[in-house]
Design an enzyme around this catalytic site. Sequence first.
Site, PDB file in Angstrom:
ATOM      1  N   LYS A  40      33.880  35.778  29.964  1.00 39.68           N
ATOM      2  CA  LYS A  40      33.761  36.716  31.097  1.00 39.68           C
ATOM      3  C   LYS A  40      32.302  37.184  31.167  1.00 39.68           C
ATOM      4  CE  LYS A  40      35.690  41.069  33.012  1.00 39.68           C
ATOM      5  NZ  LYS A  40      36.633  42.148  32.573  1.00 39.68           N
TER       6      LYS A  40
ATOM      7  N   SER B  36      39.809  43.176  36.615  1.00 38.66           N
ATOM      8  CA  SER B  36      38.579  42.449  36.753  1.00 38.66           C
ATOM      9  C   SER B  36      38.421  41.060  36.251  1.00 38.66           C
ATOM     10  CB  SER B  36      37.392  43.489  36.465  1.00 38.66           C
ATOM     11  OG  SER B  36      37.267  43.738  34.839  1.00 38.66           O
TER      12      SER B  36
ATOM     13  N   SER C 101      41.951  44.940  32.616  1.00 40.85           N
ATOM     14  CA  SER C 101      41.267  43.856  33.221  1.00 40.85           C
ATOM     15  C   SER C 101      41.734  42.596  32.296  1.00 40.85           C
ATOM     16  CB  SER C 101      39.904  44.096  33.385  1.00 40.85           C
ATOM     17  OG  SER C 101      39.611  44.843  34.344  1.00 40.85           O
TER      18      SER C 101
HETATM   19  N1  GLN Z   1      41.012  48.011  37.549  1.00 38.14           N
HETATM   20  C1  GLN Z   1      40.661  49.052  36.441  1.00 38.14           C
HETATM   21  C2  GLN Z   1      39.398  49.527  36.990  1.00 38.14           C
HETATM   22  O1  GLN Z   1      38.926  49.222  38.232  1.00 38.14           O
HETATM   23  C3  GLN Z   1      40.372  48.397  35.162  1.00 38.14           C
HETATM   24  C4  GLN Z   1      39.376  47.690  35.143  1.00 38.14           C
HETATM   25  C5  GLN Z   1      39.184  47.122  33.895  1.00 38.14           C
HETATM   26  O2  GLN Z   1      40.170  47.170  32.874  1.00 38.14           O
HETATM   27  N2  GLN Z   1      37.799  46.716  33.510  1.00 38.14           N
HETATM   28  O3  GLN Z   1      38.612  50.395  36.488  1.00 38.14           O
END
Ligand code: GLN
Length: 469
Positions: free
Chosen positions: A61, A137, A161
């Site tokens: 990632k 994400s 994410s």
């Molecule tokens: N979707 C969540 C956020 O927008 C979690 C994102 C993540 O785990 N990096 O913060």
Amino acid sequence: MIDTLRLTAYEAAKLLRERQITGAELWEAYRRAIDERDGELHCFLHVCDDPGGDGLPLAVKDVIGTKGIPTTAGSKILEGYVPVYDATVVRKAKEEHGLRVLGKTNTDEFAMGSSTENSAYGPSRNPWDPTRVPGGSGGGSAAAVSAGLTPWALGSDTGGSIKQPSALCGNVGLRPTYGTVSRYGAVAFASSLDQIGPVAKTVTDCAFLYSVIAGRDACDSTTVELPEAIRMPERVDLKGLRIGIPTEFTEHDAIQPGIRDLVHRTIELARELGAEVGECSLPLSLDYGLPCYYLIAPAEASSNLARYDGVRYGRRSASADRLEMYTRTRDEGFGDEPKRRILIGTYALSAGYYDAYYGQAQKVRTMLIREHAAAFEQFDVLLTPTSPTVAFELGAKTADPMAMYVNDLLTIPSCMAGLPGLNVPAGLVDGLPVGVQLIGPQFSENRLFETGYALEQAIGFDFVPERYR
Ligand code: GLN
């Protein structure tokens, strides 16, 4: 012909060991798959040349720093940034296991989002249905795994994410216990929550990749040694395991009815495998998990993102004086979501409001930790849906940040409590993958893998998206 869609990392390692294929052939096969399918899916922000050797390829990632390979965190503000060192997880993968970095996967900007639509480089698409999002994400990592573009991938999970995209793409993904995997060299979002973890096709692959990256790191003082070595799961029953079902999570109104049914079928299956299943309750987690997260995560983000000023990393906007250079760099470099969070976070941390918001959220966080600890006095593992819905259409939630945040309703509470969570595919609803989330106490990864493995064997989920079969 190497069928990268079906081949697991475990099988690929075996073929390499037995010299049935070479490292170069394996690399070539994934590069071909990327050439064939990534034009449509856009999982990768950067694809690497083969560094040589016989190790398995690994997708990473793009919030994880890779020496000599561009690392953008999905943001324009890091465009052109090339780290001079590897994140510890990447160093370990390369040095200790010979893994080869295949490329950098797409992500919501600074890992803020649930669909990859916040990536400054354009969204990724779901291999099961390219009109839909792969989650986020870490949607690039998850989509790349299910489209056979990589044997496995590293993701990062702050509030879901890894777990949520794994659910939407039909992968096995682990968010590890906070502190078991080094964050050194990863782009920081919310430091008390961020954890790097594996995304794979099977529980075995996931357990193996976790064993590669976990362990204490002198460069990250929040890491600890694992209390026990990671075992490859083997048992196919769940005898003696006590599974708790937090009813607020399974019965919540936001959960799509088809998902609810599939979760109930999975619970039934766990019973047939010998588990003792009982109901439990985590009422505070569901009511306060999300609001608490959206104070603490932006607060930490506002501080972590202060370092992007045009001086130290990546992009610098031209201007006559220094102050204007800082502000223009940040104005032009950050997208809407990081800006929104910097504003919320700065507000929550400001002297006049600190106690009312940030301080209060920290207290609530402690309550969530206690609520989970109480559930684990009675149960070994908790089982919930991972995502309230299947993969949604691109654009469906981009106009409404609150609608986007609700995707993480079920994944966030255990993240706040520092607990590990494993997504295991449970089946399909309307032809789209659905996952269950297994949550355990701190350092219970072996138990999660064992539980996930037994379920995986019994469910027999076919991880190849139907349109590629
Ligand atoms: N979707 C969540 C956020 O927008 C979690 C994102 C993540 O785990 N990096 O913060």
